[in-house]
Design an enzyme around this catalytic site. Structure first.
Site, PDB file in Angstrom:
ATOM      1  N   GLY A   1       0.867  -1.182   0.000  1.00  0.00           N
ATOM      2  CA  GLY A   1       0.000   0.000   0.000  1.00  0.00           C
ATOM      3  C   GLY A   1       0.891   1.214   0.000  1.00  0.00           C
ATOM      4  N   GLU A   2       0.539   2.192   0.764  1.00  0.00           N
ATOM      5  CA  GLU A   2       1.353   3.396   0.856  1.00  0.00           C
ATOM      6  C   GLU A   2       1.866   3.495   2.296  1.00  0.00           C
ATOM      7  OE1 GLU A   2       2.159   5.063  -1.859  1.00  0.00           O
ATOM      8  OE2 GLU A   2       3.470   6.227  -0.563  1.00  0.00           O
ATOM      9  N   SER A   3       3.176   3.368   2.443  1.00  0.00           N
ATOM     10  CA  SER A   3       3.730   3.266   3.804  1.00  0.00           C
ATOM     11  C   SER A   3       3.499   4.528   4.636  1.00  0.00           C
ATOM     12  CB  SER A   3       5.218   2.931   3.753  1.00  0.00           C
ATOM     13  OG  SER A   3       5.911   3.903   3.002  1.00  0.00           O
TER      14      SER A   3
ATOM     15  N   CYS B   1       6.443  -5.164   0.888  1.00  0.00           N
ATOM     16  CA  CYS B   1       6.499  -3.874   0.191  1.00  0.00           C
ATOM     17  C   CYS B   1       6.354  -2.698   1.178  1.00  0.00           C
ATOM     18  CB  CYS B   1       5.456  -3.863  -0.905  1.00  0.00           C
ATOM     19  SG  CYS B   1       5.890  -2.774  -2.250  1.00  0.00           S
TER      20      CYS B   1
ATOM     21  N   ARG C   1      12.695   3.696  -0.646  1.00  0.00           N
ATOM     22  CA  ARG C   1      11.341   3.620  -1.204  1.00  0.00           C
ATOM     23  C   ARG C   1      11.352   3.853  -2.713  1.00  0.00           C
ATOM     24  NH1 ARG C   1       7.565   7.720   1.306  1.00  0.00           N
ATOM     25  NH2 ARG C   1       6.045   6.525   0.118  1.00  0.00           N
TER      26      ARG C   1
ATOM     27  N   ARG D   1       6.001  -0.658  -7.593  1.00  0.00           N
ATOM     28  CA  ARG D   1       6.601   0.560  -7.000  1.00  0.00           C
ATOM     29  C   ARG D   1       7.315   0.189  -5.696  1.00  0.00           C
ATOM     30  NH1 ARG D   1       4.967   5.781  -5.216  1.00  0.00           N
ATOM     31  NH2 ARG D   1       3.045   4.944  -4.392  1.00  0.00           N
TER      32      ARG D   1
ATOM     33  N   HIS E   1       5.477  -9.027  -3.806  1.00  0.00           N
ATOM     34  CA  HIS E   1       4.135  -9.417  -3.335  1.00  0.00           C
ATOM     35  C   HIS E   1       3.824 -10.886  -3.613  1.00  0.00           C
ATOM     36  CE1 HIS E   1       2.436  -5.392  -2.455  1.00  0.00           C
ATOM     37  NE2 HIS E   1       3.322  -5.000  -3.342  1.00  0.00           N
TER      38      HIS E   1
ATOM     39  N   GLU F   1       1.566 -12.637  -2.436  1.00  0.00           N
ATOM     40  CA  GLU F   1       0.112 -12.877  -2.446  1.00  0.00           C
ATOM     41  C   GLU F   1      -0.492 -12.657  -3.832  1.00  0.00           C
ATOM     42  OE1 GLU F   1       1.502 -10.153  -1.446  1.00  0.00           O
ATOM     43  OE2 GLU F   1       0.226  -8.426  -1.811  1.00  0.00           O
TER      44      GLU F   1
HETATM   45  N1  GLN Z   1       5.679   2.783  -2.907  1.00  0.00           N
HETATM   46  C1  GLN Z   1       4.999   2.392  -1.717  1.00  0.00           C
HETATM   47  C2  GLN Z   1       5.608   3.067  -0.500  1.00  0.00           C
HETATM   48  O1  GLN Z   1       6.609   3.693  -0.604  1.00  0.00           O
HETATM   49  C3  GLN Z   1       5.039   0.884  -1.550  1.00  0.00           C
HETATM   50  C4  GLN Z   1       4.330   0.208  -2.691  1.00  0.00           C
HETATM   51  C5  GLN Z   1       3.723  -1.124  -2.357  1.00  0.00           C
HETATM   52  O2  GLN Z   1       3.471  -1.460  -1.202  1.00  0.00           O
HETATM   53  N2  GLN Z   1       3.377  -1.880  -3.377  1.00  0.00           N
HETATM   54  O3  GLN Z   1       5.067   2.993   0.547  1.00  0.00           O
END
Ligand code: GLN
Length: 147
Positions: free
Chosen positions: A5-7, A37, A64, A92, A128, A130
């Protein structure tokens, strides 16, 4: 499990709802945690160029968005120590720039560290598992916990 997700967002919510403190409490009691991730970023002690919230449980420095932007997401074959071949989906994704102390590298992709474990309690994957049919990494995590 701490998912992708987005950390920064996950971290902000962990702080706001005090979930982070709860996780740290449970981690100190031995709860195993696997982060993929963004989850890997949240497990790191050090995040290159960022002061964002993190749990800081693993002796790793992560970078990141290290492979580029969303459009640079990719899939590749990986060779994991003690596990063998598996497919890695990188979205990403971050990678591990450095690790020390209790952290042990389990997989590199072209010399770049993408999977690390620490003390049979923490597991971090830049990719990932999953999103593939394989359950190998999931099984590895369960075996890790069994000691
Ligand atoms: N780019 C996201 C981050 O910096 C991580 C991306 C992902 O979890 N697939 O948090």
């Amino acid at each position: 499990m701490i998912p992708g997700g987005e950390s920064t967002t996950i971290g902000r919510l962990m702080q706001e709802f005090r979930l982070g403190d709860k996780i740290l409490e449970r981690a100190a009691q031995g709860m195993p945690i696997w982060g993929t991730c963004a989850g890997m970023i949240l497990l790191a002690k050090d995040i290159a160029g960022s002061e964002q919230y993190r749990l800081g449980l693993m002796d790793i420095r992560v970078k990141r968005n290290a492979f580029g932007r969303q459009v640079d997401s990719f899939e590749t074959d990986l060779d994991i120590e003690g596990l063998g071949q598996t497919r890695g989906v990188f979205i990403r994704a971050p990678y591990v720039e450095d690790c020390w102390g209790g952290a042990r590298v389990l997989c590199r992709f072209r010399d770049i560290i993408v999977m690390v474990e620490q003390g049979r309690q923490y597991l971090a994957t830049a990719f990932h598992p999953e999103l593939t049919e394989s359950r190998d990494v999931h099984r590895y995590f369960l075996d890790m916990m069994r000691i």
